[in-house]
Write a protein that holds these residues in place. Structure first.
Motif, PDB file in Angstrom:
ATOM      1  N   VAL A 821       0.842  -1.198   0.000  1.00 42.80           N
ATOM      2  CA  VAL A 821       0.000   0.000   0.000  1.00 42.80           C
ATOM      3  C   VAL A 821       0.876   1.246   0.000  1.00 42.80           C
ATOM      4  O   VAL A 821       0.607   2.211  -0.728  1.00 42.80           O
ATOM      5  CB  VAL A 821      -0.960  -0.013   1.204  1.00 42.80           C
ATOM      6  CG1 VAL A 821      -1.725   1.315   1.299  1.00 42.80           C
ATOM      7  CG2 VAL A 821      -1.944  -1.178   1.087  1.00 42.80           C
ATOM      8  N   ALA A 824       2.093   1.779  -3.424  1.00 42.49           N
ATOM      9  CA  ALA A 824       1.024   2.266  -4.307  1.00 42.49           C
ATOM     10  C   ALA A 824       0.733   3.738  -4.055  1.00 42.49           C
ATOM     11  O   ALA A 824       0.461   4.495  -4.994  1.00 42.49           O
ATOM     12  CB  ALA A 824      -0.234   1.432  -4.100  1.00 42.49           C
ATOM     13  N   VAL A 825       0.786   4.172  -2.802  1.00 45.61           N
ATOM     14  CA  VAL A 825       0.576   5.580  -2.472  1.00 45.61           C
ATOM     15  C   VAL A 825       1.640   6.429  -3.155  1.00 45.61           C
ATOM     16  O   VAL A 825       1.350   7.460  -3.777  1.00 45.61           O
ATOM     17  CB  VAL A 825       0.618   5.797  -0.941  1.00 45.61           C
ATOM     18  CG1 VAL A 825       0.632   7.289  -0.614  1.00 45.61           C
ATOM     19  CG2 VAL A 825      -0.584   5.128  -0.280  1.00 45.61           C
ATOM     20  N   LEU A 873      -4.342   2.659  -6.173  1.00 43.08           N
ATOM     21  CA  LEU A 873      -4.445   2.590  -4.714  1.00 43.08           C
ATOM     22  C   LEU A 873      -5.810   2.099  -4.236  1.00 43.08           C
ATOM     23  O   LEU A 873      -5.920   1.052  -3.602  1.00 43.08           O
ATOM     24  CB  LEU A 873      -4.125   3.969  -4.118  1.00 43.08           C
ATOM     25  CG  LEU A 873      -4.163   4.102  -2.592  1.00 43.08           C
ATOM     26  CD1 LEU A 873      -3.258   3.076  -1.941  1.00 43.08           C
ATOM     27  CD2 LEU A 873      -3.772   5.523  -2.184  1.00 43.08           C
TER      28      LEU A 873
END
Length: 991
Positions: A821, A824-825, A873
């Motif tokens: 995550v 992805a951010v 995201l």
């Protein structure tokens, strides 16, 4: 084809392009107009000569068909080229040439615009046998179609004999009668060989009736198979229970062949199931409305699965009754883990677009999934590996268990493509751009001089009143101008390998709008929009969702489509529908549209073939990827011929090998590349491989998860760790990577499998392996859920609504720290990530059902950035993490006799669909394609408290009858939703 006629055809083709691009006849081609009748007679004579001595190369038939088409002024995009030629007669001759070469779709298209009343007697039979009209008046053709329907091949053979007798008798009547019967006899003879019953094994059997009826009922109906399909069927693909690998060019009927194979296999094995693996969600969504629906109508329940990695209740519901699944590898992997019984029922796996074994994380997942199939405890299913562009397909076939006899190759393309390149000439006031046709063929090379010149870019400056010249030296300007000049010939796509940057599709769309603003004297996309109301409904939809200032909305309002991977699936389907139905002629796209999805493209303009990497470096597209891309120009049933134009002459070197039909690069698999990269990183840092590295680095999650999923299948209760490790090491040798790897890489891979076996064994010994199996979640998530997510709340049974802010905060706080995550951010926000609290506002707006322009407003960013945030995201990294987390959280709580609130269980679906209420979730999950509609109906008081999906849909269908109440959703959403509700109710009633 005779050399002199071949040169004439080449010159005529050059003249055709010159005139279709709006130029006057060049002096060197002036002889073609003065001798047009001679040219046409020569072409028709060639057609009849070749009835005795057919071409050895089927592409010569296509070339002849296109030549007659051009000479006779046949088709929607044609104008009569020569005086004194009867277009209906020319249309039949051209269609016959296509048909004799094995191009039935081109034959159909050639006659599509012809006037049926122009044909009488035996000519009418020729026309109808080639054009496949919905209403048949010819007794001969009616009998042929009836024979196909009934499986009466003897009647078809009898017609061939009947035609031969009449051909001889017609010699006494005169040339016109003889020409008709000679042509018909040859057409029906070809039909006797290629009709669907003649090709299918034991084709006269009633067994094939459901499939045959389905093919006949389509629009247009399918009466014949392509040469590539015939080759595959005659190789034993349908009948033999062996692994096959099929190489067929783009557009040559792979999808239809897959449907035939699914029908045959599932009918032969009534207790088994089959899987069609596709690489993209967009393709799975498209096939939901075609293959999936048609299999269902034939009595073989099917479904598309392309959501998250954890299967939803809808995806596993009634799985024991499902016979076929169309799925992405990621979605299927989760489904197989959660439903072992379904996995054991699978006896056929068709792997479409198999070259994506080289496709990064997706390729790793695909290879490990296929390896998982191969080592299944009850034996491997039949695997059919399909690709258009794998030169070393024999190697992959051998890996999958096939033999030399089970490799099927075909170079047949149902619509051929020409190539061209733009080249700058002159300087200053004399600067111009030449279009060089066939640059790779010395004998037919031809240049259209001043294809683009200052005259194309003159405009009046309304402030000064002067005539100015728009700067046209940049590649993007020339690419868009070229596309505009090609619009009169049919649908055009301009391709760029990137979304953003100086060579991205967004820049191209901005260039188009800028040119239109200056009113340059070239064709505009809006000139070719026939149904303005349909386009305006789509513009209204995009305005409500993304705002009228977004580049995608403005491009659509100008009559063109902007398409790239960050656009949500729902909106992509709207755009694809406009292109597929030719409501919009110009498309600006990345490979998300140009690959995978079947769309009509007459001209493909290649703007940029360099893909920008995350580190900023530009990388050339592979030749095999370009080959797959250019295969989209000239689609069967949409155009008889395609044109590929290279806008940047410096990149012609990348296209030339494809134009010359060179094989391209071999496929080695992304897994091998990943293992080599892993070894390099470990060596550079002098680190040993550990499970912490495999679980902590997102780059290796595809490897980790793929290994785990396979080992979980094999980890029987009686197996100890030592035996599981042995199995894992053996399994590592079954990958395609292991067959090619150097010893140190093979050893490293064996070590990775061993480490994961130890991890799986530890979970099994703790009694938690069943949790992973039942939920379809990932092994690597267990510790994080137990240690970090579980303590986020004292109680998990008191959450009353899935949109509870405290619940959202708890799940996001946990997920925010996960490596995948966090990565992805960073990628979505392009190294300017927000704080978690700032992102919480965006996530809350998404779940509230707010449109994307509101999400962007809350994030303080532009729409394009927000689309990237959603794609990378919200709808992927975060969605996957939350699905995994909630699935394992439920098992952890159950182990301690605690409960998980249903609202928490439902949260992943609310996150997936971006909806705030239970009713909205049911509508979105049940088939309402537009989020705006699901949200609007879900908030209506009449649906409050209703949890039964059937009842939710029944009430919604009743409510939508009040048209004015729902018009605020927009015309497109309203009409589509009404259709979706009616379809869902019909499905409920059928079940």
């Amino acid at each position: 084809m005779r050399e002199t006629l071949a040169k004439w055809v080449s010159d005529a083709d050059a003249l055709y392009h010159v005139e279709r691009f709006g130029f006057s006849q060049p002096p060197e081609l002036s002889h073609l107009r003065s001798r047009g009748d001679d040219y046409f007679i020569s072409l028709v004579s060639e057609l009849f000569d070749r009835l005795h001595e057919p071409y050895s190369d089927s592409t010569d038939w296509s070339r002849l068909g296109n030549a007659i088409t051009q000479a006779g002024g046949v088709g929607d995009d044609q104008s009569p080229s020569y005086h004194g030629i009867l277009a209906p007669e020319a249309a039949v001759f051209a269609a016959a040439a296509f048909y004799f070469g094995g191009y039935p779709a081109s034959a159909y298209l050639t006659l599509k615009a012809a006037d049926p009343s122009a044909f009488n007697g035996i000519q009418r039979a020729c026309y109808e046998l080639l054009s496949r009209p919905s209403t048949i008046s010819s007794e001969y053709v009616s009998e042929l179609v009836s024979a196909v329907q009934k499986g009466d091949l003897a009647s078809i053979r009898a017609q061939v004999e009947h035609a031969a007798r009449h051909e001889k008798l017609a010699l006494e009547s005169g040339p016109d009668e003889w020409v008709g019967w000679r042509l018909y006899r040859q057409i029906v003879s070809k039909f006797a060989e290629t009709n669907i019953r003649a090709v299918l094994p034991d084709g006269e059997s009633e067994y094939w009736n459901p499939l045959v009826q389905s093919l006949l009922d389509r629009s247009p109906p399918v009466w014949d198979f392509f040469a590539s399909q015939i080759n595959a069927i005659e190789s034993g693909l349908l009948e033999e229970e062996k692994t096959f690998s099929v190489q067929m060019p783009t557009g040559s009927g792979k999808t239809a062949l897959s449907e035939i194979l699914l029908f045959h296999h599932l009918t032969q094995h009534p207790r088994n199931a089959a899987v069609l693996l596709v690489p993209y969600r967009s393709l799975a969504a498209e096939l939901r409305g075609t293959i999936v629906r048609r299999l269902g109508r034939m009595g073989l329940p099917a479904r598309s699965v392309y959501g998250g990695t954890v299967p939803t209740g809808d995806e596993v519901r009634d799985l024991d009754k499902t016979r076929a699944i169309v799925a992405t590898p990621e979605a299927l992997s989760g489904l197989l883990s959660a439903e072992k019984g379904f996995f054991d029922r699978i006896s056929l796996v068709i792997c479409d677009e198999g070259h994506l074994l080289d496709g990064g994380a997706r390729g790793v997942s695909l290879e490990l999934l296929l390896a998982r199939m191969r080592v299944r405890e009850i034996g491997s299913p039949k695997v059919v590996f399909v690709s258009a562009i794998v030169p070393n397909i024999e190697e992959i076939n051998a890996w999958l268990g096939g033999t030399e006899e089970t490799v099927v190759r075909s170079d047949y393309r149902p619509a051929l493509a020409d190539f061209a390149v733009l080249r700058d000439v002159g300087k200053g006031a004399d600067a111009a751009v030449t279009l060089e046709l066939h640059p790779h063929q010395r004998e037919s090379k031809f240049s259209i001089k001043h294809f683009l010149s200052r005259n194309d870019f003159r405009y009046r400056n309304y402030q000064t009143g002067r005539i100015n010249t728009y700067a046209f030296r940049s590649v993007k300007t020339k690419a868009i101008a070229t596309a505009r000049k090609a619009l009169p010939m049919g649908a055009v796509a301009v391709f760029a390998a990137n979304k953003r940057g100086n060579q991205g599709v967004v820049v191209l769309a901005e260039e188009l709008l800028k040119q239109l603003e200056y009113s340059l004297p070239m064709a505009a996309p809006m000139q070719f929009v026939e149904d303005s109301a349909k386009l305006q409904a789509a513009v209204e939809y995009f305005t409500l969702e993304y705002g009228d200032s977004w580049i995608g909305t403005r491009t659509l309002a100008a009559g063109a489509v902007l398409h790239h991977g960050d656009i949500p699936q729902e909106s992509r389907e709207v755009l694809e529908g406009l292109v597929r139905n030719e409501d919009v002629r110009l498309t600006i796209c990345t490979n998300t549209l140009a690959e995978g999805v079947n769309l009509p493209i007459r001209t493909l303009v290649l703007y940029s073939l360099k893909r920008r990497q995350p580190d900023g470096d530009a990388e050339d597209l592979l030749a095999r990827d370009i080959k797959n891309l250019v295969g989209r120009a000239g689609r069967a049933g949409a155009t008889t011929k395609g044109l590929v134009i290279c806008a940047n002459p410096r990149q012609w070197r990348l296209i030339a090998p494809v134009a010359q039909q060179q094989p391209g690069e071999s496929v080695s698999g992304a897994l091998l590349e990943l293992m080599r990269r892993l070894r390099a990183e470990l060596s550079q840092q002098s680190l040993p491989l550990t499970n912490d590295i495999l679980e902590g680095m997102p780059a290796y999650h595809a490897l980790t998860d793929g290994i785990d999923a396979t080992l979980i299948d094999l980890a029987a209760e009686e197996l100890g760790e030592e035996e599981l490790v042995r199995i894992a090491e053996e399994l590592s040798s079954q990958t395609f990577a292991a067959q090619q790897a150097e010893p140190e890489i093979a050893d490293l891979m064996k070590q990775a499998f061993k480490l994961r076996a130890q991890r799986v064994a530890a979970i099994k010994n703790a009694g938690r392996l069943s949790w992973i199996r039942e939920t379809g979640t990932r092994v690597r998530m267990l510790e994080s859920v137990e240690v970090k997510l579980l303590p986020m709340r004292d109680r998990w049974d008191n959450v009353e609504a899935a949109t509870d802010p405290d619940l959202v905060e708890a799940l996001l706080t946990w997920a925010w720290e996960l490596p995948e995550v966090a990565e992805a951010v960073k990628a979505a926000y392009r190294d300017a990530p927000p704080s978690r609290s700032d992102f919480t506002r965006v996530l809350a707006a998404w779940i509230e059902g707010q449109p994307f322009m509101e999400l962007a407003l809350r994030a303080g960013t532009d729409i394009d950035t927000m689309l990237g945030v959603h794609a990378r995201l919200i709808s992927y990294a975060l969605q996957v993490a939350v699905e995994q987390g909630v699935g394992l959280l439920k098992k952890l709580l159950e182990a301690s006799d605690r409960e998980l609130s249903q609202a928490v269980v439902d949260f992943p679906d609310h996150l997936r669909f971006g909806v705030p209420t239970p009713a909205a979730k049911e509508l979105a999950a049940g088939g309402v394609r537009h989020r705006r509609a699901a949200v609007a109906f879900g908030r209506s008081p009449e649906l409050e408290g209703i949890v039964d999906r059937k009842e939710v849909f029944r009430v919604a269908l009743r409510l939508i009858q009040d048209t004015e109440r729902w018009r605020h959703m927009g015309i497109l959403v309203f009409e589509n939703t009404k259709f979706d509700l009616e379809q869902a109710i019909n499905n409920f009633d059928t079940v």
